[in-house]
Design a protein around this motif. Sequence first.
Motif, PDB file in Angstrom:
ATOM      1  N   ARG A  71       4.138  -5.532  -4.521  1.00  0.00           N
ATOM      2  CA  ARG A  71       2.760  -6.041  -4.029  1.00  0.00           C
ATOM      3  C   ARG A  71       3.415  -7.255  -3.075  1.00  0.00           C
ATOM      4  NH1 ARG A  71       0.944  -4.864  -9.011  1.00  0.00           N
ATOM      5  NH2 ARG A  71      -0.823  -3.477  -9.130  1.00  0.00           N
ATOM      6  N   TRP A  72       2.365  -7.345  -1.738  1.00  0.00           N
ATOM      7  CA  TRP A  72       3.312  -8.984  -1.323  1.00  0.00           C
ATOM      8  C   TRP A  72       3.191 -10.086  -2.238  1.00  0.00           C
ATOM      9  CZ3 TRP A  72      -0.503  -8.957   3.839  1.00  0.00           C
ATOM     10  CH2 TRP A  72       0.240  -7.644   4.614  1.00  0.00           C
ATOM     11  N   SER A  73       2.276 -10.400  -2.734  1.00  0.00           N
ATOM     12  CA  SER A  73       2.441 -11.442  -4.124  1.00  0.00           C
ATOM     13  C   SER A  73       3.268 -10.915  -4.438  1.00  0.00           C
ATOM     14  CB  SER A  73       0.589 -11.259  -4.915  1.00  0.00           C
ATOM     15  OG  SER A  73       0.657 -10.502  -4.932  1.00  0.00           O
ATOM     16  N   ASP A  74       4.430 -10.315  -4.644  1.00  0.00           N
ATOM     17  CA  ASP A  74       5.168 -10.127  -5.610  1.00  0.00           C
ATOM     18  C   ASP A  74       6.609 -10.626  -5.393  1.00  0.00           C
ATOM     19  OD1 ASP A  74       3.637  -9.977  -8.210  1.00  0.00           O
ATOM     20  OD2 ASP A  74       3.941  -7.199  -7.539  1.00  0.00           O
ATOM     21  N   ILE A  75       5.882 -10.388  -4.020  1.00  0.00           N
ATOM     22  CA  ILE A  75       7.353 -10.659  -3.416  1.00  0.00           C
ATOM     23  C   ILE A  75       7.851 -11.922  -3.281  1.00  0.00           C
ATOM     24  CG2 ILE A  75       8.666 -11.372  -0.946  1.00  0.00           C
ATOM     25  CD1 ILE A  75       7.305  -8.785   0.541  1.00  0.00           C
ATOM     26  N   ASP A  76       9.421 -12.744  -3.908  1.00  0.00           N
ATOM     27  CA  ASP A  76      10.041 -13.169  -4.438  1.00  0.00           C
ATOM     28  C   ASP A  76      10.897 -13.902  -3.290  1.00  0.00           C
ATOM     29  OD1 ASP A  76      12.324 -11.651  -4.206  1.00  0.00           O
ATOM     30  OD2 ASP A  76      13.116 -11.451  -6.764  1.00  0.00           O
ATOM     31  N   LEU A  77      10.671 -13.619  -1.466  1.00  0.00           N
ATOM     32  CA  LEU A  77      11.738 -14.696  -1.371  1.00  0.00           C
ATOM     33  C   LEU A  77      11.363 -15.606  -0.616  1.00  0.00           C
ATOM     34  CD1 LEU A  77      13.031 -11.257   0.893  1.00  0.00           C
ATOM     35  CD2 LEU A  77      13.712 -12.255  -1.255  1.00  0.00           C
ATOM     36  N   PRO A  78      12.101 -16.600   0.363  1.00  0.00           N
ATOM     37  CA  PRO A  78      11.097 -18.217   0.316  1.00  0.00           C
ATOM     38  C   PRO A  78      10.752 -17.394   1.789  1.00  0.00           C
ATOM     39  CG  PRO A  78      13.822 -17.872   0.758  1.00  0.00           C
ATOM     40  CD  PRO A  78      12.892 -16.436   0.195  1.00  0.00           C
ATOM     41  N   ALA A  88      -3.087 -13.726   5.962  1.00  0.00           N
ATOM     42  CA  ALA A  88      -3.996 -14.520   5.037  1.00  0.00           C
ATOM     43  C   ALA A  88      -5.264 -14.099   6.488  1.00  0.00           C
ATOM     44  CB  ALA A  88      -3.694 -14.895   4.052  1.00  0.00           C
ATOM     45  N   SER A  89      -4.769 -15.758   7.131  1.00  0.00           N
ATOM     46  CA  SER A  89      -6.648 -16.149   7.927  1.00  0.00           C
ATOM     47  C   SER A  89      -6.296 -15.534   8.793  1.00  0.00           C
ATOM     48  CB  SER A  89      -5.504 -17.143   8.118  1.00  0.00           C
ATOM     49  OG  SER A  89      -4.588 -17.582   9.610  1.00  0.00           O
ATOM     50  N   PHE A  90      -5.885 -14.062   9.313  1.00  0.00           N
ATOM     51  CA  PHE A  90      -6.196 -13.132   9.932  1.00  0.00           C
ATOM     52  C   PHE A  90      -6.799 -11.631   9.303  1.00  0.00           C
ATOM     53  CE2 PHE A  90      -3.789 -15.763  12.664  1.00  0.00           C
ATOM     54  CZ  PHE A  90      -3.969 -15.641  14.189  1.00  0.00           C
ATOM     55  N   GLY A  91      -7.113 -11.876   8.397  1.00  0.00           N
ATOM     56  CA  GLY A  91      -7.745 -10.682   7.210  1.00  0.00           C
ATOM     57  C   GLY A  91      -6.833 -10.513   6.687  1.00  0.00           C
ATOM     58  N   LEU A  92      -5.099 -10.644   6.157  1.00  0.00           N
ATOM     59  CA  LEU A  92      -4.018  -9.869   5.860  1.00  0.00           C
ATOM     60  C   LEU A  92      -3.943 -10.330   4.535  1.00  0.00           C
ATOM     61  CD1 LEU A  92      -3.573  -8.504   9.017  1.00  0.00           C
ATOM     62  CD2 LEU A  92      -1.899  -8.090   8.232  1.00  0.00           C
ATOM     63  N   VAL A  93      -4.761 -10.380   3.355  1.00  0.00           N
ATOM     64  CA  VAL A  93      -4.624 -10.900   2.435  1.00  0.00           C
ATOM     65  C   VAL A  93      -4.165  -9.902   1.556  1.00  0.00           C
ATOM     66  CG1 VAL A  93      -6.582 -12.373   0.593  1.00  0.00           C
ATOM     67  CG2 VAL A  93      -7.073 -12.155   2.665  1.00  0.00           C
ATOM     68  N   TYR A  94      -4.699  -9.584   1.156  1.00  0.00           N
ATOM     69  CA  TYR A  94      -3.470  -8.767   0.187  1.00  0.00           C
ATOM     70  C   TYR A  94      -2.800  -7.619   0.526  1.00  0.00           C
ATOM     71  CZ  TYR A  94      -6.790 -11.493  -2.795  1.00  0.00           C
ATOM     72  OH  TYR A  94      -7.368 -12.590  -3.599  1.00  0.00           O
ATOM     73  N   PRO A 102      18.373   5.245   3.622  1.00  0.00           N
ATOM     74  CA  PRO A 102      19.317   4.098   3.366  1.00  0.00           C
ATOM     75  C   PRO A 102      19.338   3.529   4.521  1.00  0.00           C
ATOM     76  CG  PRO A 102      19.733   6.249   5.158  1.00  0.00           C
ATOM     77  CD  PRO A 102      17.737   6.587   4.720  1.00  0.00           C
ATOM     78  N   MET A 103      20.079   2.246   4.677  1.00  0.00           N
ATOM     79  CA  MET A 103      20.168   1.193   5.081  1.00  0.00           C
ATOM     80  C   MET A 103      20.088   1.993   6.370  1.00  0.00           C
ATOM     81  SD  MET A 103      19.928  -1.868   3.447  1.00  0.00           S
ATOM     82  CE  MET A 103      20.416  -2.927   5.178  1.00  0.00           C
ATOM     83  N   THR A 104      21.297   2.903   7.092  1.00  0.00           N
ATOM     84  CA  THR A 104      21.174   3.040   8.094  1.00  0.00           C
ATOM     85  C   THR A 104      20.412   4.086   8.603  1.00  0.00           C
ATOM     86  OG1 THR A 104      22.495   5.328   7.066  1.00  0.00           O
ATOM     87  CG2 THR A 104      23.952   3.395   7.485  1.00  0.00           C
ATOM     88  N   SER A 105      19.082   4.133   8.090  1.00  0.00           N
ATOM     89  CA  SER A 105      18.383   4.819   8.810  1.00  0.00           C
ATOM     90  C   SER A 105      16.526   4.445   8.123  1.00  0.00           C
ATOM     91  CB  SER A 105      17.921   6.143   8.253  1.00  0.00           C
ATOM     92  OG  SER A 105      17.605   7.061   9.101  1.00  0.00           O
ATOM     93  N   ARG A 106      16.396   3.522   7.453  1.00  0.00           N
ATOM     94  CA  ARG A 106      15.820   2.536   6.880  1.00  0.00           C
ATOM     95  C   ARG A 106      14.105   2.541   7.388  1.00  0.00           C
ATOM     96  NH1 ARG A 106      15.918  -0.602   2.438  1.00  0.00           N
ATOM     97  NH2 ARG A 106      17.626   0.557   1.960  1.00  0.00           N
ATOM     98  N   THR A 107      13.274   2.837   6.309  1.00  0.00           N
ATOM     99  CA  THR A 107      11.681   2.793   6.690  1.00  0.00           C
ATOM    100  C   THR A 107      10.957   1.413   5.960  1.00  0.00           C
ATOM    101  OG1 THR A 107      11.830   5.779   7.788  1.00  0.00           O
ATOM    102  CG2 THR A 107       9.542   3.935   6.539  1.00  0.00           C
ATOM    103  N   VAL A 108      10.810   1.145   6.980  1.00  0.00           N
ATOM    104  CA  VAL A 108       9.250   0.089   5.972  1.00  0.00           C
ATOM    105  C   VAL A 108       8.052   0.118   6.533  1.00  0.00           C
ATOM    106  CG1 VAL A 108       9.264  -2.568   5.185  1.00  0.00           C
ATOM    107  CG2 VAL A 108      12.026  -0.751   6.550  1.00  0.00           C
ATOM    108  N   ALA A 109       6.879  -0.132   5.520  1.00  0.00           N
ATOM    109  CA  ALA A 109       5.682  -0.080   5.777  1.00  0.00           C
ATOM    110  C   ALA A 109       5.385  -1.065   5.056  1.00  0.00           C
ATOM    111  CB  ALA A 109       5.067   0.805   5.058  1.00  0.00           C
ATOM    112  N   GLY A 110       4.481  -1.431   6.190  1.00  0.00           N
ATOM    113  CA  GLY A 110       2.867  -2.680   4.863  1.00  0.00           C
ATOM    114  C   GLY A 110       2.297  -2.528   4.700  1.00  0.00           C
ATOM    115  N   VAL A 111       0.800  -2.229   4.169  1.00  0.00           N
ATOM    116  CA  VAL A 111      -0.182  -2.021   4.356  1.00  0.00           C
ATOM    117  C   VAL A 111      -1.731  -3.676   3.687  1.00  0.00           C
ATOM    118  CG1 VAL A 111       0.301   0.699   3.554  1.00  0.00           C
ATOM    119  CG2 VAL A 111      -1.053  -1.216   1.868  1.00  0.00           C
ATOM    120  N   ALA A 112      -2.093  -3.709   4.321  1.00  0.00           N
ATOM    121  CA  ALA A 112      -3.236  -4.340   3.836  1.00  0.00           C
ATOM    122  C   ALA A 112      -4.322  -4.307   3.825  1.00  0.00           C
ATOM    123  CB  ALA A 112      -2.978  -5.563   4.756  1.00  0.00           C
ATOM    124  N   ARG A 113      -4.811  -5.397   3.311  1.00  0.00           N
ATOM    125  CA  ARG A 113      -6.939  -5.638   3.126  1.00  0.00           C
ATOM    126  C   ARG A 113      -7.186  -7.162   2.553  1.00  0.00           C
ATOM    127  NH1 ARG A 113      -8.591  -1.428  -0.876  1.00  0.00           N
ATOM    128  NH2 ARG A 113     -10.055  -1.773  -0.948  1.00  0.00           N
TER     129      ARG A 113
END
Length: 203
Positions: A71-78, A88-94, A102-113
């Motif tokens: 969950r975004w709320s659990d991301i521990d990076l600065p 969040a101010s644009f509606g992407l709160v959660y 692999p690092m050589t072909s990584r897929t990253v996704a973010g979903v919001a509500r």
Amino acid sequence: MGRNQIIDDLLSELGGVAPAGYFLALHIRFAAPLMMFQTYNPAWTDHYTRNAYALRDPMVAWGISRSGATRWSDIDLPDPFGIMAEAASFGLVYGVCVSCGPMTSRTVAGVARGDREFNEEEMSAVTGCVLRLHHETQPPDHLTKAEKQALLVIASGDRYAAGAARLGISESAFKARLSAARRKLFARTTAEALQRAKDYRLI
């Protein structure tokens, strides 16, 4: 069912569990994804792009450096630029971030509500969908000699007729080779196929 239809169906499925939209970068190689889709609020997307947030986004950093789902709320990076609060101010709160491959072909996704945290069942559905999209869009690790030749002839500036003559084949055979290369590389145009082939060190 063709591969493009499978991808469209999976994107529709992903949209169904992301009321505030999603971002999906498939097979990131050499700093660029093979394919990218997003359905976030266009105002947020414009703001994000204008401020070059991708270079500083803790969600992207988490997805590049780790795999799995969180969950975004659990991301521990600065987040010194306050990107998550701005989202969040644009509606992407959660949201949920999913990363795989692999690092050589990584897929990253973010979903919001905007209304509540994603529950475990929803996180599992998102993860499964992203994993299937990663699998369905697996880029090729090689092109045939004929496909490479056709792309390189186009790269040199020849048009179809001249390119076919140069290779000693019919124009229809030449076009068929280019069409096969485009399909393998998920490219809509020959120019896009050529660029992707170069990006992935296939030619």
